[in-house]
Design a protein around this motif. Structure first.
Motif, PDB file in Angstrom:
ATOM      1  N   ARG A   1       1.059  -0.961  -0.226  1.00 22.03           N
ATOM      2  CA  ARG A   1      -0.061  -0.176  -0.206  1.00 22.03           C
ATOM      3  C   ARG A   1       0.937   1.511   0.172  1.00 22.03           C
ATOM      4  O   ARG A   1       0.752   2.280  -0.756  1.00 22.03           O
ATOM      5  CB  ARG A   1      -1.366   0.089   1.038  1.00 22.03           C
TER       6      ARG A   1
ATOM      7  N   GLN B   1      -5.504   2.116  -6.742  1.00 22.66           N
ATOM      8  CA  GLN B   1      -5.807   0.869  -5.645  1.00 22.66           C
ATOM      9  C   GLN B   1      -5.347  -0.451  -7.281  1.00 22.66           C
ATOM     10  O   GLN B   1      -5.092  -1.465  -6.550  1.00 22.66           O
ATOM     11  CB  GLN B   1      -7.366   0.953  -5.797  1.00 22.66           C
TER      12      GLN B   1
ATOM     13  N   SER C   1     -11.803  -0.434  -8.083  1.00 23.66           N
ATOM     14  CA  SER C   1     -11.172   1.054  -8.840  1.00 23.66           C
ATOM     15  C   SER C   1     -12.839   1.897  -8.737  1.00 23.66           C
ATOM     16  O   SER C   1     -12.538   2.781  -8.710  1.00 23.66           O
ATOM     17  CB  SER C   1     -10.178   0.734  -9.869  1.00 23.66           C
TER      18      SER C   1
ATOM     19  N   ARG D   1     -13.506   4.195  -5.830  1.00 21.37           N
ATOM     20  CA  ARG D   1     -13.065   5.270  -6.364  1.00 21.37           C
ATOM     21  C   ARG D   1     -13.290   6.460  -7.174  1.00 21.37           C
ATOM     22  O   ARG D   1     -13.206   7.754  -7.046  1.00 21.37           O
ATOM     23  CB  ARG D   1     -11.205   5.040  -5.866  1.00 21.37           C
TER      24      ARG D   1
END
Length: 483
Positions: free
Chosen positions: A15, A46, A214, A217
């Motif tokens: 991450r 991501q 995604s 997001r």
């Protein structure tokens, strides 16, 4: 997003590295990596995170390159189609679904929203849902059906952007350069579609079922651009706090307290998390209450909930688990093993595993369609899986669950510690569990243990999850601004 919640997750190496890579791609002033006015940076991060975590960079080759170029061109052509475009309702809720399970879970919520006639719901479908053959799902527009020319032209320019960004990333992390090259055009087309959809609908709330992916997001980024709050509804229990880092929704609905605590550990502000229960499990409980299973059948009915390989579960582990299940079934023959593939798993996976499987006399194999789990469970005596959340469904239906974990898998199955599922380490141990669970007394005790612990995972099982979800939708719309 605030990360001041107690116990906020410390991002792991994958991450942190993903954040560093995407940060390096932003302009010197820190502005967005924008397509059609939408920042695709969080969604790209991501995807980079998944690639680093799974050590599985994007596919390369001629087909991948053609797909990369064809996506923006296809978006532009879609925006120029002469056919009549859908005229969606305006001023209500814009719902993004990417799977059939999401559409089924939202249907009762939409029905509950009928008490709010000023809140029309416009559903747009992407991914698996866009290709669905279910007539109820096909009645809703695909995101591409709302594509407009200006956003599509912005997506068309993304191929040049992808090449530029990939070249810079390759200097930092060679394998991830491919991920950026493949993902940026896809994310650009998605952003262009979202821009077009919000311009067409002018919603007061954006809703999705994609806290880890995604699309979620991107929807958050579009919400920030347009000033519209974004809600994530639950389609499964949350299991990994690190995967939620950066999921900056204005509100997140979750099944139960276990998911709420995990969201807080990921840094989501407590005021943004709401426990609503599980619409899907309410539906299943109603189905189980209406249908009586023949518990006296001589043939032992076993459902095997298949999964697909990930960073935590190797293909060989999953194949061995199925083989052990078939061998164990032979020890309690006659038996039927109903194999249900995961809804988003790769096609043909189960068939490949079965090619080398040993099926003993007295064992029937019934290959079910993906998404057929509920029907299989309602007509079964017990469930076998590796680490699937299907053990929660088994508890709702009222049948025992066993997790098969072959040697070398080194898996940690949290539901086993709570006795929601038993654990067997090989075919011999699984056969022993099968024999024991044929006893109605033993099976009932296993179900009682599971049900005693399932509430913290699924939330209140009172049949009102859809109503609570609808109330949250209306509450956010009434607020009129991003929290």
């Amino acid at each position: 997003m605030s990360v001041d919640s107690p116990g906020a997750a410390v991002p792991g190496a994958a991450r942190r590295r993903a954040a560093e890579i995407v940060r390096s791609l932003r302009p010197a002033d820190g502005c967005a990596i924008a397509v059609a006015g939408i920042d695709v940076g969080p969604a790209l991060e991501q995807q980079v995170y998944f690639a680093l975590r799974d050590q599985d960079p994007a596919a390369t080759g001629i087909s991948a390159a053609l797909k990369r170029r064809a996506l923006p061109v296809g978006a532009l052509l879609a925006s120029l189609r002469p056919r009549r475009r859908p005229r969606p309702d305006r001023g209500g809720v814009l719902l993004l679904i990417r799977g059939e399970v999401h559409a089924r879970a939202f249907a009762p919520v939409a029905e509950a929203l009928g008490e709010h006639p000023d809140l029309p719901v416009v559903t747009v479908r992407v991914g698996q849902a866009a290709a669905s053959r279910d007539p109820r799902i096909r009645a809703t527009p695909r995101l591409v059906d709302l594509m407009e020319g200006a956003p599509a032209r912005a997506a068309l320019r993304s191929s040049r952007l992808a090449t530029s960004l990939a070249r810079r990333v390759a200097e930092l992390e060679p394998s991830i350069g491919r991920v950026v090259r493949e993902q940026v055009p896809r994310l650009a087309v998605a952003a262009a579609g979202l821009r077009s959809a919000t311009e067409a609908v002018r919603p007061r709330l954006l809703v999705t079922y994609d806290e880890a992916g995604s699309w979620g997001r991107l929807l958050v980024a579009e919400g920030r651009r347009s000033g519209v709050p974004v809600l994530d509804l639950p389609h499964a229990e949350l299991v990994n706090p690190e995967i939620l880092v950066g999921a900056d929704f204005d509100a997140m609905a979750v099944y139960g307290t276990a998911s709420r605590d995990l969201a807080l550990a990921a840094g989501v502000q407590a005021t943004r998390v709401r426990v609503v229960g599980s619409v899907r499990h309410d539906q299943l409980a109603a189905m189980a209450g209406e249908r009586r299973r023949d518990a006296g059948a001589s043939e032992l009915r076993i459902t095997f909930a298949a999964q697909y390989p990930t960073a935590g579960i190797a293909d060989t582990t999953l194949e061995a688990a199925l083989h052990d299940t078939l061998i164990a079934a032979g020890s309690v023959a006659p038996a039927i093993v109903r194999i249900v593939p995961h809804p988003i798993g790769p096609p043909g996976l189960v068939q490949r595993w079965l090619r080398t499987a040993q099926v003993l006399d007295g064992v029937r194999v019934d290959e079910r369609a993906a998404g057929d789990l509920y029907e299989a469970l309602l007509d079964s005596d017990l469930l076998v899986t590796v680490t699937s959340q299907s053990v929660l469904e088994a508890a709702v239906v009222g049948i025992p669950a066993v997790s098969i974990q072959p040697p070398g898998s080194e898996l940690a199955f949290p539901y086993a510690a709570e006795r929601i599922a038993d654990v067997a380490l090989d075919a011999t141990a699984l056969a022993e569990r099968f024999a024991a669970l044929r006893s109605p007394v033993a099976a009932a005790a296993a179900v009682d243990r599971a049900r005693a612990n399932v509430a913290r995972h699924l939330g209140p099982m009172d049949g009102r999850a859809a109503q609570r979800s609808a109330e949250l939708v209306a509450e956010l719309v009434d607020a009129g601004y991003a929290v």
